[in-house]
Write an enzyme that holds these catalytic residues in place. Sequence first.
Site, PDB file in Angstrom:
ATOM      1  N   HIS A 146      -7.426  -5.935  -0.106  1.00 43.73           N
ATOM      2  CA  HIS A 146      -6.238  -5.103   0.078  1.00 43.73           C
ATOM      3  C   HIS A 146      -5.264  -5.735   1.071  1.00 43.73           C
ATOM      4  CE1 HIS A 146      -3.939  -1.445  -0.142  1.00 43.73           C
ATOM      5  NE2 HIS A 146      -4.047  -1.216   1.149  1.00 43.73           N
TER       6      HIS A 146
ATOM      7  N   ASP B 209      -9.555  -5.497  -4.370  1.00 40.69           N
ATOM      8  CA  ASP B 209      -8.982  -4.482  -3.481  1.00 40.69           C
ATOM      9  C   ASP B 209      -9.896  -3.264  -3.481  1.00 40.69           C
ATOM     10  OD1 ASP B 209      -7.431  -2.413  -2.296  1.00 40.69           O
ATOM     11  OD2 ASP B 209      -5.584  -3.431  -2.884  1.00 40.69           O
TER      12      ASP B 209
ATOM     13  N   SER C 197       0.820  -1.199   0.000  1.00 36.64           N
ATOM     14  CA  SER C 197       0.000   0.000   0.000  1.00 36.64           C
ATOM     15  C   SER C 197       0.866   1.265   0.000  1.00 36.64           C
ATOM     16  CB  SER C 197      -0.962  -0.051   1.194  1.00 36.64           C
ATOM     17  OG  SER C 197      -2.011   0.867   1.053  1.00 36.64           O
TER      18      SER C 197
END
Length: 278
Positions: free
Chosen positions: A258, A229, A99
């Site tokens: 995610h 995601d 991320s």
Amino acid sequence: MNEDFVTTADGTRIFYKDWGPRDAQPIVFHHGWPLSADDWDNQTMFFLLEGYRIIAHDRRGHGRSTQTFVGNEMDTYAADVAALTDHLDLKGAIHVGHSTGGGEVARYVARARPGRVAKAVLVGAVPPIMVKSDDNPGGLPIEVFDGFRAALVANRAQFFLDVPSGPFYGFNRPGVKVDQGVIWNWWRQGMMGGAKAHYDCIKAFSETDFSEDLKAIAVPTLVMHGEDDQIVPIADSALLAIKLLRHGTLKTYPGLPHGMATTHAETINADLLAFFRE
């Protein structure tokens, strides 16, 4: 095994773990917002037992590092990583970022001194750029990130329950088994950090353009992304990032969220190991 701090040029203390044999190949893990090195526990233990040297740090303003008022942006994050890798004199390291940490990896690896980096991995990562604009019409509207900021200011503790309880791990999808321990661990990590740093980091992960960083990366890079995601939608991240990488490999995961490195650690760890051994 060692846990310590490195002090950066502006006096910020960056917490890091340095576990495993000093003569083994190092893997450096870069966590997402608003978490800490602990978010990599599944990977840390797996690769430690595979014989690797494991380094995982808390980004400034996060976890056990200094709750910084300034410097909560990507250039400084990358400089902090450089300070850490110089301090440990890491050579031939593999950098893995999830991320926001994927953005940090892209910026650091693009600028790293020769010999420091062997490979890179972007997991559910934010590059090239998240926010919608004329140049990035598929991005998320700025109002989404304004909503994050408003929720953080209004009630950070509740916001940090809502995110992992819902979209982060896909626990809002029908039929998905909810893991309460994972939710509370996300909350625990988030609340360890500083509210101001977390607020600033929303701009850093959503508005930073990593396009030139991706083009500059010269080492083999694996891009891993869940097709479900809900935090960093795949169409405007991994599917664009792979086009900018010179030596990129894309691997996508149908139905995975995610936070797939936690919810599906066995799958992700096996694919990481295969890439490391190539």
